[in-house]
Design a protein around this motif. Structure first.
Motif, PDB file in Angstrom:
ATOM      1  N   ARG A  99      52.592  20.160  36.418  1.00 53.34           N
ATOM      2  CA  ARG A  99      52.701  21.372  37.243  1.00 53.34           C
ATOM      3  C   ARG A  99      53.562  22.424  36.550  1.00 53.34           C
ATOM      4  O   ARG A  99      53.238  23.611  36.578  1.00 53.34           O
ATOM      5  N   GLY A 100      54.636  22.002  35.914  1.00 50.05           N
ATOM      6  CA  GLY A 100      55.471  22.946  35.173  1.00 50.05           C
ATOM      7  C   GLY A 100      54.737  23.543  33.985  1.00 50.05           C
ATOM      8  O   GLY A 100      54.824  24.751  33.723  1.00 50.05           O
ATOM      9  N   GLN A 101      54.022  22.713  33.278  1.00 49.13           N
ATOM     10  CA  GLN A 101      53.259  23.182  32.118  1.00 49.13           C
ATOM     11  C   GLN A 101      52.147  24.139  32.558  1.00 49.13           C
ATOM     12  O   GLN A 101      51.903  25.157  31.909  1.00 49.13           O
ATOM     13  N   ILE A 102      51.490  23.847  33.658  1.00 47.04           N
ATOM     14  CA  ILE A 102      50.421  24.709  34.161  1.00 47.04           C
ATOM     15  C   ILE A 102      50.978  26.052  34.618  1.00 47.04           C
ATOM     16  O   ILE A 102      50.365  27.100  34.406  1.00 47.04           O
ATOM     17  N   ALA A 103      52.136  26.037  35.232  1.00 47.39           N
ATOM     18  CA  ALA A 103      52.747  27.295  35.669  1.00 47.39           C
ATOM     19  C   ALA A 103      53.116  28.170  34.470  1.00 47.39           C
ATOM     20  O   ALA A 103      53.016  29.398  34.541  1.00 47.39           O
ATOM     21  N   ARG A 104      53.566  27.549  33.374  1.00 40.40           N
ATOM     22  CA  ARG A 104      53.938  28.308  32.181  1.00 40.40           C
ATOM     23  C   ARG A 104      52.739  28.854  31.434  1.00 40.40           C
ATOM     24  O   ARG A 104      52.739  29.996  30.975  1.00 40.40           O
ATOM     25  N   THR A 105      51.716  28.032  31.260  1.00 38.29           N
ATOM     26  CA  THR A 105      50.596  28.396  30.390  1.00 38.29           C
ATOM     27  C   THR A 105      49.388  28.928  31.149  1.00 38.29           C
ATOM     28  O   THR A 105      48.415  29.357  30.521  1.00 38.29           O
ATOM     29  N   ARG A 106      49.413  28.891  32.481  1.00 37.51           N
ATOM     30  CA  ARG A 106      48.299  29.374  33.313  1.00 37.51           C
ATOM     31  C   ARG A 106      46.986  28.627  33.022  1.00 37.51           C
ATOM     32  O   ARG A 106      45.910  29.199  33.050  1.00 37.51           O
TER      33      ARG A 106
ATOM     34  N   GLU B  36      44.216  25.314  33.681  1.00 36.57           N
ATOM     35  CA  GLU B  36      43.574  24.676  34.833  1.00 36.57           C
ATOM     36  C   GLU B  36      44.213  23.309  35.080  1.00 36.57           C
ATOM     37  O   GLU B  36      44.905  22.772  34.227  1.00 36.57           O
TER      38      GLU B  36
ATOM     39  N   GLY C  74      45.822  22.356  38.180  1.00 36.61           N
ATOM     40  CA  GLY C  74      46.914  22.300  39.159  1.00 36.61           C
ATOM     41  C   GLY C  74      46.622  21.344  40.298  1.00 36.61           C
ATOM     42  O   GLY C  74      47.511  20.635  40.777  1.00 36.61           O
TER      43      GLY C  74
END
Length: 79
Positions: free
Chosen positions: A24-31, A33, A35
Motif C-alpha cells: 500500500r505504501g509503495q502503491i501510494a508513492r508510485t501510483r 495498480e 491497491g
C-alpha cells in the motif's frame, strides 16, 4: 508486492499483513495498480491471524481444563 500480500495471507497470515502494508505504501508513492489486492491481503491476513490466535487460546483453555480434571480424579489406593 500486492500479489504476494494476498498469497501470503492464505499461507502465513501475519506475513500477508506485512506485505500488504508495504505494498500500500509503495502503491501510494508510485501510483501503480494493485491497491485492492494489497487491501485484500491485509484484510484476509488480519482475519486469519485473529482466527489462529483464538484457536490457540481455546486450545490452551481446553487443555488446561483437561489437566485440571485429571488432577482432581481420586484414584483408588491398594490396601
Amino acid at each position: 508486492m500486492a500479489i504476494l500480500a494476498l498469497v501470503f495471507a492464505f499461507v502465513f497470515a501475519p506475513l500477508g499483513i506485512v506485505f500488504g502494508v508495504i505494498a500500500r505504501g509503495q502503491i501510494a508513492r508510485t501510483r501503480e495498480e494493485g491497491g485492492s489486492l494489497a487491501l485484500a491481503g491485509i484484510v484476509v491476513g488480519s482475519v486469519f491471524t485473529v482466527l489462529i490466535i483464538l484457536y490457540f487460546i481455546v486450545l490452551f483453555v481446553l487443555l488446561g481444563s483437561a489437566v485440571d480434571q485429571i488432577n482432581h480424579i481420586d484414584f483408588p489406593t491398594a490396601t
